[in-house]
Write an enzyme that holds these catalytic residues in place. Structure first.
Site, PDB file in Angstrom:
ATOM      1  N   HIS A   1       1.138  -1.391  -0.257  1.00  0.00           N
ATOM      2  CA  HIS A   1      -0.109  -0.186  -0.307  1.00  0.00           C
ATOM      3  C   HIS A   1       1.283   0.988  -0.190  1.00  0.00           C
ATOM      4  CE1 HIS A   1      -3.406   2.374   0.916  1.00  0.00           C
ATOM      5  NE2 HIS A   1      -2.637   2.901   1.711  1.00  0.00           N
ATOM      6  N   GLU A   2       2.105   1.311   0.973  1.00  0.00           N
ATOM      7  CA  GLU A   2       3.106   2.710   1.206  1.00  0.00           C
ATOM      8  C   GLU A   2       3.815   2.922  -0.333  1.00  0.00           C
ATOM      9  OE1 GLU A   2       1.273   5.201   3.533  1.00  0.00           O
ATOM     10  OE2 GLU A   2       0.521   3.613   4.577  1.00  0.00           O
TER      11      GLU A   2
ATOM     12  N   HIS B   1       1.452   4.384  -3.090  1.00  0.00           N
ATOM     13  CA  HIS B   1       1.735   6.654  -2.543  1.00  0.00           C
ATOM     14  C   HIS B   1       3.224   5.938  -3.017  1.00  0.00           C
ATOM     15  CE1 HIS B   1      -2.041   6.641  -0.444  1.00  0.00           C
ATOM     16  NE2 HIS B   1      -1.563   5.929   0.596  1.00  0.00           N
TER      17      HIS B   1
ATOM     18  N   GLU C   1      -4.955   7.621  -2.601  1.00  0.00           N
ATOM     19  CA  GLU C   1      -5.534   5.929  -1.986  1.00  0.00           C
ATOM     20  C   GLU C   1      -6.288   5.542  -2.979  1.00  0.00           C
ATOM     21  OE1 GLU C   1      -4.539   4.994   0.203  1.00  0.00           O
ATOM     22  OE2 GLU C   1      -4.002   7.232   1.305  1.00  0.00           O
TER      23      GLU C   1
HETATM   24 ZN    ZN Z   1      -2.470   5.275   2.348  1.00  0.00          ZN
END
Ligand code: ZN
Length: 502
Positions: free
Chosen positions: A267-268, A271, A297
Site C-alpha cells: 500500500h505505502e 503511494h 488512495e
Molecule cells: Zn494510504
C-alpha cells in the site's frame, strides 16, 4: 502594483523554490517524530515545528506574496495549464487563510503536536477518555477555523470535503456510501453462510528479519526506486514525500501477522511509486502537493488490492514467502495461501481488514466525523458510539479503545474529511482497472512479474494528469466515463462469488 507575465513567472519560481525548501524541512521533521524521535522531547519538538510553520505562514500572509497570488490568479488564463492550476490552488489557499492570524495558526500547530502525543499515550493504554479532552479541543479548533472562512458551504463538513476532494459534498457522498452499503452488505451475508477458507497460517510466527527481507523484495518488485526512497518503521504506517528524490515509506512488523507488513508495504509503496513518477515539471511547481487524498488512495489501494491480492501476483508472493521463510509455511498449499490472503470476514482494525469489508470501516468513520464536525454529536462518549456502529454494521465489538476509536491517526491531526478518500479510491481504482485491461493484458503482466508494464501504463495515463485535475475530471479523462460505483461493486461480486462459490 500591476505585474506583467514575466514578473509573475519570476515570483512564481521564487515562491515555489521557497515552499519546496520549507516543505522539505517540515516533512523530515514530521517523519523524525513519527519514527525515531524520543518521546521525552515531544514538547520541545512540537514547539520548534510550530515556530517553523508560523514563519512559513507569515510569508503566506505577507503583502508581497498576497500581491503575487492575486495578480497571478487574475491573469491565470494567460498561462499554461500547469501554472493556471497552481495559481488557482494558491488563490484558494489564500482565501482559506484570509481571517486566520499567525498567532492562531501557531496555537493550532501546537495543539496538533500535543494531540499526536496524547493520542499515542491513550492508544497504548487502550483508553479513549485519556485522549478525549485534547480531542475535544482539536474538534473545537477545526470548527473555529471553518467559522473564520469567508466562503461558506452548505455544511461545515462540506467545507472540509472541498479541501480534500474538490467537487464532492455530503449529498454526493451520502449517495455513494448508500450504494456501497447496498452492494457490499449482501455479499458479506452470502460469505457468512459459505464454507470458510483456512486461516490458521495467517498467524504463524515469522521472525522480523525475514519480514524485512520480504519488504525489500516487494518494494523492488513493484517498481519502487530505492535510490530515491527508503523504508522505515512506525506505529501507524504512512508515506512521507519530502522531495522528488526523497520518498519515505514506513511499515509496522508484527511477529504473528506477517501479511500486515506485506500489505502495508504494498500500500505505502503504491503511494511512493505514484510520487516517484509524477512528471518533473509538475513536481517543480509543487503540484505534487495538490494531488488529492482520493487520487493518492486510488493508487495505493490499486497496488494493495487490484494488484496485490490478484491470484497471479499472490503466486509470486507465495513463492517468495517460501523462499525467504524456509519451511514455516510448508504445510500450506498455494490455493490455501491465496484464499487465506483474500479472506473476507468482519474485523475490528481498518488497516488489517479485507478487501470486501474495508469500505464498511470507512462508512463508520464517515458517519461519525460528519456529525462531529457539523456539531451534531460531541467527542464525549464517541468511543461508545464507535463500538455501537461496529456492532450494527459488522457484528463485532472492540474490547478496548485501541482496537476501537483510537486505532487511526487521522483525526488526531484534524484530518476530518480524509477517510472518504479510501472508499472513493477503491471505486476509482475499479474503473481504472477496467480501462487498463482494454489496453494491456493485466493478468498476464502479473503472472510474468512484469510490474513495469503496469507502472508505465499508470504513469502515462493516470499519474501524469493527476496534479492537473480534480478527482471527478481525472477519472473522466482516464476512463472516458463519469464516476460511478458500478465497476467496483461488479468487481467485488465477481471476485468473491468465485472465491466463496455462491
Ligand atoms: Zn494510504
Amino acid at each position: 502594483m500591476t505585474m506583467n507575465k514575466n514578473e509573475i513567472l519570476e515570483k512564481c519560481k521564487y515562491y515555489c523554490d521557497w515552499k519546496q525548501d520549507y516543505s522539505y524541512i517540515v516533512s523530515i521533521f514530521n517523519f523524525d517524530k513519527e519514527t525515531i524521535a524520543p518521546r521525552g522531547a515531544n514538547e520541545e519538538s512540537d514547539k520548534a515545528l510550530a515556530r517553523i510553520q508560523q514563519d512559513i505562514f507569515k510569508v503566506l500572509k505577507s503583502d508581497d506574496y498576497i500581491n503575487y497570488v492575486k495578480e497571478a490568479y487574475e491573469k491565470r488564463n494567460e498561462f499554461d495549464e500547469a501554472h493556471r492550476r497552481l495559481f488557482e490552488f494558491q488563490y484558494k489557499e489564500y482565501i482559506r487563510n484570509i481571517n486566520i492570524s499567525p498567532e492562531l495558526q501557531y496555537e493550532n500547530s501546537l495543539l496538533l503536536g500535543k494531540s499526536y502525543s496524547d493520542w499515542l499515550n491513550a492508544k497504548e493504554k487502550g483508553d479513549y477518555n485519556l485522549y478525549e479532552p485534547t480531542f475535544r479541543k482539536v474538534v473545537e479548533m477545526s470548527r473555529k477555523l471553518i467559522e473564520l472562512r469567508d466562503n461558506k458551504f452548505a455544511t461545515y463538513y462540506d467545507m472540509l470535503l472541498d479541501d480534500f476532494e474538490p467537487g464532492n459534498n455530503e449529498v454526493i457522498l451520502d449517495k455513494f456510501f448508500s450504494e456501497l452499503k447496498e452492494g457490499i452488505l449482501p455479499i458479506i451475508k452470502k460469505i457468512n453462510a459459505s464454507k470458510q477458507p483456512r486461516k490458521d497460517f495467517l498467524s504463524y510466527e515469522v521472525p522480523i528479519p525475514l519480514q524485512e527481507r520480504m519488504s525489500e523484495f516487494l518494494l523492488k518488485f513493484n517498481g519502487f526506486d530505492t535510490n530515491c526512497g527508503v523504508l522505515s518503521t512506525t506505529e501507524h504506517p504512512f508515506t512521507d514525500f519530502p522531495s522528488e528524490h526523497d520518498i519515505r515509506v514506513t511499515t509496522h512488523y508484527y511477529l504473528d501477522m506477517f501479511t500486515s507488513n506485506i500489505y502495508s508495504v504494498i500500500h505505502e509503496g503504491g503511494h511512493a511509486i505514484f510520487g516517484q513518477n509524477i512528471p518533473h515539471e509538475l513536481f517543480a511547481l509543487g503540484l505534487g502537493d495538490f494531488i488529492t487524498s482520493a487520487e493518492h488512495e486510488t493508487i495505493s489501494r490499486f497496488y494493495e488490492n487490484y494488484i496485490g491480492r490478484n491470484k497471479n501476483y499472490v503466486y509470486h508472493l507465495y513463492n517468495k514467502t517460501n523462499e525467504i521463510c524456509g519451511d514455516i509455511f510448508k504445510d500450506v498449499s498455494f490455493d490455501e495461501f491465496y484464499k487465506g490472503i483474500n479472506i473476507a470476514e468482519p474485523s475490528l482494525i481498518r488497516t488489517e481488514s479485507d478487501e470486501l469489508t474495508y469500505c464498511i470501516h470507512i462508512l463508520i468513520r464517515y458517519e461519525l466525523e460528519k456529525d462531529l464536525i457539523n456539531g451534531k454529536i460531541s467527542t464525549q462518549g464517541l468511543n461508545l458510539e464507535w463500538n455501537r456502529k461496529y456492532k450494527e454494521y459488522l457484528g463485532v465489538e472492540p474490547k478496548n479503545d485501541s482496537e476501537g476509536i483510537l486505532q487511526d491517526v487521522h483525526w488526531t491531526g484534524a484530518a476530518f474529511g480524509y477517510f472518504p478518500s479510501y472508499a472513493l479510491g477503491n471505486a476509482y481504482g475499479a474503473m481504472i482497472l477496467n480501462k487498463m485491461k482494454e489496453d494491456i493484458d493485466f493478468d498476464k503482466a502479473l503472472l510474468d512479474g512484469d510490474l513495469e508494464k503496469i507502472k508505465n501504463w499508470l504513469k502515462d495515463k493516470v499519474f501524469s494528469i493527476a496534479p492537473l485535475k480534480d478527482p471527478n475530471e481525472w477519472i473522466k479523462a482516464i476512463t472516458g466515463k463519469d464516476f460511478s460505483t458500478k465497476d467496483y461493486i461488479n468487481y467485488l461480486h465477481e471476485k468473491f462469488s468465485k472465491l466463496y462459490k455462491f
